[in-house]
Design a protein around this motif. Structure first.
Motif, mmCIF file in Angstrom:
data_model
loop_
_atom_site.group_PDB
_atom_site.id
_atom_site.type_symbol
_atom_site.label_atom_id
_atom_site.label_comp_id
_atom_site.label_asym_id
_atom_site.label_seq_id
_atom_site.Cartn_x
_atom_site.Cartn_y
_atom_site.Cartn_z
ATOM 1 N N ALA A 172 0.842 -1.211 0.000
ATOM 2 C CA ALA A 172 0.000 0.000 0.000
ATOM 3 C C ALA A 172 0.872 1.253 0.000
ATOM 4 O O ALA A 172 0.833 2.072 0.917
ATOM 5 N N VAL A 173 1.647 1.400 -1.056
ATOM 6 C CA VAL A 173 2.664 2.449 -1.108
ATOM 7 C C VAL A 173 2.141 3.769 -1.656
ATOM 8 O O VAL A 173 2.837 4.782 -1.599
ATOM 9 N N ASN A 174 0.929 3.770 -2.197
ATOM 10 C CA ASN A 174 0.386 5.015 -2.733
ATOM 11 C C ASN A 174 -1.084 5.145 -2.337
ATOM 12 O O ASN A 174 -1.666 4.246 -1.742
ATOM 13 N N ARG A 175 -1.680 6.275 -2.671
ATOM 14 C CA ARG A 175 -3.052 6.535 -2.253
ATOM 15 C C ARG A 175 -4.033 5.547 -2.882
ATOM 16 O O ARG A 175 -4.977 5.112 -2.221
ATOM 17 N N GLU A 176 -3.823 5.194 -4.141
ATOM 18 C CA GLU A 176 -4.728 4.261 -4.809
ATOM 19 C C GLU A 176 -4.784 2.926 -4.078
ATOM 20 O O GLU A 176 -5.866 2.388 -3.830
ATOM 21 N N LYS A 239 -14.042 12.062 1.519
ATOM 22 C CA LYS A 239 -13.756 12.289 0.094
ATOM 23 C C LYS A 239 -12.404 11.702 -0.317
ATOM 24 O O LYS A 239 -12.152 11.479 -1.500
ATOM 25 N N PHE A 240 -11.536 11.452 0.663
ATOM 26 C CA PHE A 240 -10.224 10.903 0.349
ATOM 27 C C PHE A 240 -10.315 9.578 -0.400
ATOM 28 O O PHE A 240 -9.475 9.278 -1.238
ATOM 29 N N ILE A 241 -11.322 8.752 -0.052
ATOM 30 C CA ILE A 241 -11.366 7.414 -0.651
ATOM 31 C C ILE A 241 -12.520 7.234 -1.621
ATOM 32 O O ILE A 241 -12.763 6.129 -2.097
ATOM 33 N N GLN A 242 -13.239 8.296 -1.905
ATOM 34 C CA GLN A 242 -14.319 8.179 -2.861
ATOM 35 C C GLN A 242 -13.766 8.081 -4.275
ATOM 36 O O GLN A 242 -12.718 8.628 -4.593
ATOM 37 N N TYR A 243 -14.484 7.377 -5.103
ATOM 38 C CA TYR A 243 -14.024 7.167 -6.474
ATOM 39 C C TYR A 243 -14.076 8.475 -7.249
ATOM 40 O O TYR A 243 -14.949 9.301 -7.039
#
Length: 243
Positions: A172-176, A239-243
């Motif tokens: 899990a090295v990036n936001r995606e 909103k950080f994890i919304q598509y």
């Protein structure tokens, strides 16, 4: 301390817990608004210090932390006024001090970050964040750990073996990727509560999650693997994890 330190994040350990929270806060660009410190012992010790002898409201958490801190320079951390306090601890039902009523009492008390503080419990421990063979992992929803594994102390080894990279620093090295991991944990939390979740950025009641986990320990002698400390990112800004 400077004006950036507005939110105190209290984690259980000084290694994996500290690294994970700092990583998540950095990934989402909010690390400069948080001060992450280690409590260096488990949730059941905290219970004995705050709840066992009476009313927890009579005890100042920051003062308690200051008294525990041996480094005089770090003591200054606890003299700051924080808008919110976040607590991140492990479930660890194999601990000799484990008592379902006690941990439930703590979850009910620490339910608001801007008041007493908000508690996030990782099941069975913080390593649950890394317990995925891939990102996403279609089987994650079914992962459980037995009480016997926890008593024997083999769970961390199992996670190391089953982790996608066998290296937490490459996971899990990036936001995606973090978004996917968080969404899978939200989906699993809804599954544990036996409730159909709404959107992947809406969180279930953490008290109900705890109740279901306590039932599983009592009836099945297992814990559903679940990382809830990552839910703080959603609580901070969905909103950080919304598509």
């Amino acid at each position: 301390m400077d004006k950036r330190s507005q939110i105190l994040v209290l984690v259980e350990g000084s290694k994996t817990d500290l690294r994970l929270l700092n990583h998540l806060l950095h990934i989402y660009g909010i690390d400069n608004k948080h001060e992450v410190v280690s409590y260096n012992t488990n949730i059941y010790v905290l219970y004995n210090q705050m709840f066992a002898e009476g009313d927890p409201d009579s005890i100042d958490l920051l003062q308690l932390l200051k008294e525990r801190e041996k480094d005089n320079e770090k003591k200054k951390i606890f003299d700051v006024h924080y808008s919110d306090i976040i607590l991140v601890f492990d479930f660890e039902p194999q601990d000799p001090l484990f008592a379902s009523g006690n941990i439930l009492e703590m979850m009910q008390y620490f339910n608001e970050s801007s008041d007493n503080g908000k508690l996030y419990i990782n099941y069975p421990m913080v390593e649950s964040f890394y317990h995925m063979k891939s990102i996403p992992d279609e089987h994650y929803i079914d992962y459980v750990v037995s009480l016997d594994e926890l008593i024997k102390g083999t769970y961390k080894q199992r996670v190391n073996q089953e982790n996608r990279n066998h290296n937490y620093l490459k996971f899990a090295v990036n936001r995606e990727e973090c978004n996917i991991v968080i969404r899978q944990n939200i989906e699993k939390a809804w599954y544990i509560t036996e409730t159909d979740g709404a959107e992947s950025f809406i969180l279930p009641d953490l008290i109900e999650v705890l109740r279901k986990q306590l039932q599983k320990v009592e009836l099945e002698k297992v814990v559903s693997v679940l990382c809830t400390c990552a839910f703080y990112i959603v609580d901070y800004n969905s909103k950080f994890i919304q598509y």
